[in-house]
Design a protein around this motif. Structure first.
Motif, PDB file in Angstrom:
ATOM      1  N   UNK A 367       0.837  -1.196   0.000  1.00 48.92           N
ATOM      2  CA  UNK A 367       0.000   0.000   0.000  1.00 48.92           C
ATOM      3  C   UNK A 367       0.878   1.256   0.000  1.00 48.92           C
ATOM      4  N   UNK A 368       0.395   2.295  -0.673  1.00 50.65           N
ATOM      5  CA  UNK A 368       1.111   3.570  -0.710  1.00 50.65           C
ATOM      6  C   UNK A 368       0.976   4.250   0.648  1.00 50.65           C
ATOM      7  N   UNK A 369       2.109   4.470   1.318  1.00 56.71           N
ATOM      8  CA  UNK A 369       2.094   5.007   2.674  1.00 56.71           C
ATOM      9  C   UNK A 369       2.319   6.508   2.722  1.00 56.71           C
ATOM     10  N   UNK A 370       2.712   7.132   1.581  1.00 54.89           N
ATOM     11  CA  UNK A 370       3.063   8.548   1.600  1.00 54.89           C
ATOM     12  C   UNK A 370       1.899   9.452   1.199  1.00 54.89           C
ATOM     13  N   UNK A 371       0.689   8.894   1.144  1.00 54.99           N
ATOM     14  CA  UNK A 371      -0.493   9.691   0.802  1.00 54.99           C
ATOM     15  C   UNK A 371      -1.676   9.178   1.605  1.00 54.99           C
ATOM     16  N   UNK A 372      -2.672  10.030   1.837  1.00 55.53           N
ATOM     17  CA  UNK A 372      -3.872   9.551   2.547  1.00 55.53           C
ATOM     18  C   UNK A 372      -4.684   8.609   1.650  1.00 55.53           C
ATOM     19  N   UNK A 373      -5.415   7.720   2.267  1.00 56.70           N
ATOM     20  CA  UNK A 373      -6.246   6.767   1.524  1.00 56.70           C
ATOM     21  C   UNK A 373      -7.713   7.203   1.587  1.00 56.70           C
ATOM     22  N   UNK A 374      -8.376   7.097   0.431  1.00 55.79           N
ATOM     23  CA  UNK A 374      -9.807   7.377   0.362  1.00 55.79           C
ATOM     24  C   UNK A 374     -10.625   6.095   0.390  1.00 55.79           C
ATOM     25  N   UNK A 375     -10.005   4.965  -0.026  1.00 60.66           N
ATOM     26  CA  UNK A 375     -10.727   3.700  -0.076  1.00 60.66           C
ATOM     27  C   UNK A 375      -9.727   2.553  -0.088  1.00 60.66           C
ATOM     28  N   UNK A 376     -10.024   1.492   0.661  1.00 65.39           N
ATOM     29  CA  UNK A 376      -9.287   0.235   0.624  1.00 65.39           C
ATOM     30  C   UNK A 376     -10.307  -0.870   0.385  1.00 65.39           C
ATOM     31  N   UNK A 377     -10.089  -1.702  -0.643  1.00 67.46           N
ATOM     32  CA  UNK A 377     -11.072  -2.722  -0.988  1.00 67.46           C
ATOM     33  C   UNK A 377     -10.367  -4.009  -1.415  1.00 67.46           C
ATOM     34  N   UNK A 378     -10.831  -5.152  -0.879  1.00 65.97           N
ATOM     35  CA  UNK A 378     -10.395  -6.468  -1.346  1.00 65.97           C
ATOM     36  C   UNK A 378     -11.304  -6.885  -2.490  1.00 65.97           C
ATOM     37  N   UNK A 379     -10.711  -7.221  -3.652  1.00 63.94           N
ATOM     38  CA  UNK A 379     -11.486  -7.554  -4.830  1.00 63.94           C
ATOM     39  C   UNK A 379     -11.732  -9.058  -4.927  1.00 63.94           C
ATOM     40  N   UNK A 380     -12.561  -9.444  -5.892  1.00 57.33           N
ATOM     41  CA  UNK A 380     -12.959 -10.847  -6.036  1.00 57.33           C
ATOM     42  C   UNK A 380     -11.795 -11.747  -6.418  1.00 57.33           C
ATOM     43  N   UNK A 381     -10.751 -11.191  -7.065  1.00 58.76           N
ATOM     44  CA  UNK A 381      -9.589 -11.993  -7.462  1.00 58.76           C
ATOM     45  C   UNK A 381      -8.494 -11.960  -6.398  1.00 58.76           C
ATOM     46  N   UNK A 382      -8.847 -11.587  -5.161  1.00 63.62           N
ATOM     47  CA  UNK A 382      -7.924 -11.521  -4.016  1.00 63.62           C
ATOM     48  C   UNK A 382      -6.845 -10.456  -4.182  1.00 63.62           C
ATOM     49  N   UNK A 383      -7.100  -9.462  -5.009  1.00 62.44           N
ATOM     50  CA  UNK A 383      -6.210  -8.312  -5.114  1.00 62.44           C
ATOM     51  C   UNK A 383      -6.762  -7.177  -4.262  1.00 62.44           C
ATOM     52  N   UNK A 384      -5.916  -6.166  -4.034  1.00 63.01           N
ATOM     53  CA  UNK A 384      -6.320  -5.010  -3.238  1.00 63.01           C
ATOM     54  C   UNK A 384      -6.396  -3.779  -4.136  1.00 63.01           C
ATOM     55  N   UNK A 385      -7.336  -2.904  -3.827  1.00 68.79           N
ATOM     56  CA  UNK A 385      -7.427  -1.607  -4.486  1.00 68.79           C
ATOM     57  C   UNK A 385      -7.304  -0.528  -3.418  1.00 68.79           C
ATOM     58  N   UNK A 386      -6.367   0.393  -3.642  1.00 74.19           N
ATOM     59  CA  UNK A 386      -6.193   1.548  -2.760  1.00 74.19           C
ATOM     60  C   UNK A 386      -6.428   2.807  -3.578  1.00 74.19           C
ATOM     61  N   UNK A 387      -7.397   3.598  -3.174  1.00 79.14           N
ATOM     62  CA  UNK A 387      -7.676   4.864  -3.838  1.00 79.14           C
ATOM     63  C   UNK A 387      -7.104   5.981  -2.981  1.00 79.14           C
ATOM     64  N   UNK A 388      -6.268   6.831  -3.593  1.00 79.80           N
ATOM     65  CA  UNK A 388      -5.697   7.982  -2.901  1.00 79.80           C
ATOM     66  C   UNK A 388      -5.954   9.220  -3.754  1.00 79.80           C
ATOM     67  N   UNK A 389      -5.710  10.428  -3.290  1.00 81.55           N
ATOM     68  CA  UNK A 389      -6.123  11.637  -4.018  1.00 81.55           C
ATOM     69  C   UNK A 389      -5.569  11.760  -5.426  1.00 81.55           C
ATOM     70  N   UNK A 390      -4.435  11.146  -5.744  1.00 77.82           N
ATOM     71  CA  UNK A 390      -3.836  11.317  -7.071  1.00 77.82           C
ATOM     72  C   UNK A 390      -3.934  10.078  -7.940  1.00 77.82           C
ATOM     73  N   UNK A 391      -4.610   9.019  -7.496  1.00 83.77           N
ATOM     74  CA  UNK A 391      -4.711   7.850  -8.354  1.00 83.77           C
ATOM     75  C   UNK A 391      -5.269   6.633  -7.646  1.00 83.77           C
ATOM     76  N   UNK A 392      -5.184   5.507  -8.383  1.00 82.53           N
ATOM     77  CA  UNK A 392      -5.647   4.211  -7.883  1.00 82.53           C
ATOM     78  C   UNK A 392      -4.484   3.239  -7.956  1.00 82.53           C
ATOM     79  N   UNK A 393      -4.199   2.576  -6.852  1.00 79.70           N
ATOM     80  CA  UNK A 393      -3.158   1.541  -6.816  1.00 79.70           C
ATOM     81  C   UNK A 393      -3.834   0.172  -6.730  1.00 79.70           C
ATOM     82  N   UNK A 394      -3.503  -0.692  -7.685  1.00 82.49           N
ATOM     83  CA  UNK A 394      -4.075  -2.040  -7.755  1.00 82.49           C
ATOM     84  C   UNK A 394      -2.971  -3.042  -7.402  1.00 82.49           C
ATOM     85  N   UNK A 395      -3.099  -3.692  -6.258  1.00 82.30           N
ATOM     86  CA  UNK A 395      -2.068  -4.590  -5.737  1.00 82.30           C
ATOM     87  C   UNK A 395      -2.432  -6.033  -6.064  1.00 82.30           C
ATOM     88  N   UNK A 396      -1.665  -6.642  -6.958  1.00 81.11           N
ATOM     89  CA  UNK A 396      -1.805  -8.036  -7.327  1.00 81.11           C
ATOM     90  C   UNK A 396      -0.716  -8.856  -6.647  1.00 81.11           C
TER      91      UNK A 396
END
Length: 507
Positions: A367-396
């Motif tokens: 997870x991106x630690x240098x920015x605030x998070x707007x959303x953290x979600x576990x997806x159906x394929x067991x990946x993570x989605x982190x939404x922060x003010x400047x983008x979306x990080x998709x962790x596979x």
């Protein structure tokens, strides 16, 4: 060995042998009986004899003569040893010796390579070390200064603690005073018994010393307590009595109870025992009755109020570096039973904590630690989605994909379910993403709402907008560009919730 006080005019004792079969399952043999008629059993303990045949010690009293002739001499209490012959699969009465009539408890002494074996017999005002073929060693127990000399002192609980090079016992008197008991021995020969005042805690039914440095006291009245050792009673100023005292069992060593020195109260387990009186009524006008119970005894008495509900157990406490804006818990996979991470968002950073025996910060979660998070979600394929003010990080599992906000815009709010992500940009633009079969988060559609978006809920997303309107659009495999409905709350919405086919907005 399991014994009863009396059963059908017999001292009822059963011996079970426990083994393991080829599958390592515990097996219990048929009981071997060792009965003796007209006998009362006061205490029983298994002795530590190393790898020899098991020995059991018992304090018994035979009342056969008194039962037949009331004018006969009072019976004598006996310390009896029973041996379990593993070769013959038989229990025999190996040894018996007279003990004081006040004998009421037995403490097994470590044997084999750890100690001299034998037992400590707890009598009124004194302890007696006994072992077959060994002379008795008697030591008086220190007593409170205000106790009358004719008043007897009994032991109600005890615990044994073995360390690498030595062992000691903690015993508790009927007044709650703890004593440390040590033996001076050379191999199997005990030369001296020492009893030293240790601390004073509430009266206990049982004591247990843990290898982690704690003492658990199961209280007879009131809350049970867990104490942490601060010392093991090495202060030479503490009152102590030894078996070498010239007065022997009649020695008088007095002390005044003091505040805890060797123990520190670490935690308590609530207990209502004993409940003296109880009432059921709604004294606070809550609409549901409460239970009011008078509990405890003497200075530990209390009034307890019980309410219907689910108890919450505090598992861990972790200090935070600031005031959090949001917190999420996520599992490792969709099939996991428990959560893996606690993600905490602050004004400018994100903190990720792992959940286990302890709650600790992790730096390699992805997870991106240098920015605030707007959303953290576990997806159906067991990946993570982190939404922060400047983008979306998709962790596979083996890679991390990053989607950046175009231009100078920023993400103001976001919502997601197991397969879909919706974000709102500054200026009122909404973007919709889906996860495809290749586990990629793709932008499917976008729409300009013409209003600043305050909040979004996923499912069928509802977008409260300024000034006071709420629009509904359908999330299907294809984006429906026509609003499904509209609502006009009196104030700008702060959050929105979808459930059971209805939308609820919170102003």
């Amino acid at each position: 060995m399991i014994g009863a006080i009396e059963k059908q005019k017999f001292a009822h004792a059963l011996v079970y042998i426990l083994n393991r079969d080829s599958a390592a399952r515990l097996t219990i043999s048929s009981p071997l009986e060792a009965h003796k008629s007209y006998t009362l059993v006061y205490a029983m303990v298994g002795m530590d004899v190393g790898f020899e045949n098991p020995l059991f010690a018992s304090i018994e009293l035979s009342y056969e003569e008194v039962d037949k002739d009331p004018q006969a001499e009072p019976p004598q209490k006996m310390l009896t040893l029973y041996e379990m012959d593993l070769g013959l699969n038989h229990v025999t009465r190996k040894f018996a010796d007279a003990v004081d009539h006040s004998a009421h408890a037995l403490i097994a002494v470590p044997g084999g390579v750890d100690g001299p074996s034998g037992v400590l017999v707890c009598c009124e005002n004194c302890l007696v070390y006994k072992k077959q073929g060994h002379p008795d060693v008697v030591c008086a127990i220190p007593r409170r200064l205000e106790m009358a000399q004719e008043k007897g002192l009994l032991i109600v609980a005890h615990a044994t603690h073995k360390l690498k090079d030595f062992f000691f016992f903690l015993i508790q008197s009927e007044y709650g005073d703890l004593y440390k008991v040590t033996l001076t021995h050379d191999e199997d020969l005990v030369s001296e018994v020492q009893v030293k005042y240790f601390d004073t805690v509430p009266l206990s039914n049982a004591l247990c010393v843990l290898k982690t440095g704690f003492l658990f006291a199961a209280a007879e009245f009131g809350n049970h307590a867990l104490y942490q050792f601060q010392g093991i009673g090495t202060d030479e100023e503490d009152p102590m009595c030894t078996s070498s005292h010239p007065h022997g069992a009649q020695a008088l060593v007095a002390f005044k109870p003091r505040a805890l020195k060797n123990l520190m109260l670490y935690d308590e387990m609530p207990s209502l025992s004993p409940i003296i009186d109880m009432k059921v009524l709604d004294a606070t006008g809550e609409g549901k009755p409460q239970l009011y119970a008078m509990c405890g005894r003497g200075p530990r008495a209390s009034l307890r109020v019980l309410r219907h509900g689910l108890a919450v157990t505090e598992m861990a406490v972790s200090e935070l570096p600031g005031k959090p804006n949001a917190v999420w818990t996520v599992k490792a996979t969709m099939d996991s039973e428990y959560d893996r991470y606690i993600v905490v968002s602050f004004v400018d950073v994100t903190l990720v904590l792992s959940i286990g025996d302890t709650v600790e910060e992790v730096l390699d979660s992805g997870f991106l630690a240098t920015a605030p998070s707007l959303l953290i979600q576990l997806m159906a394929d067991d990946s993570y989605v982190q939404v922060h003010p400047t983008g979306i990080r998709h962790l596979l599992p083996r890679r991390t994909n990053e989607w950046r906000v175009p231009g100078q815009k920023r993400i103001v709010t976001a919502a997601a379910n197991e397969r879909q992500v919706v974000i709102a940009l500054s200026g009122g633009e909404i973007l919709y993403f889906e996860i495809d079969e290749s586990h990629t988060l793709n932008e499917v559609a976008k729409r300009d709402m013409n209003y600043e978006v305050l909040c979004i809920a996923a499912g069928v997303p509802a977008v409260p907008a300024v000034p006071v309107c709420c629009g509904l659009a359908a999330l299907a495999p294809t984006w429906n560009r026509k609003p499904r409905g509209a609502a006009s709350p009196r104030e700008p919405a702060a959050s929105v919730l979808h459930g059971r086919g209805r939308w609820v907005t919170f102003a």
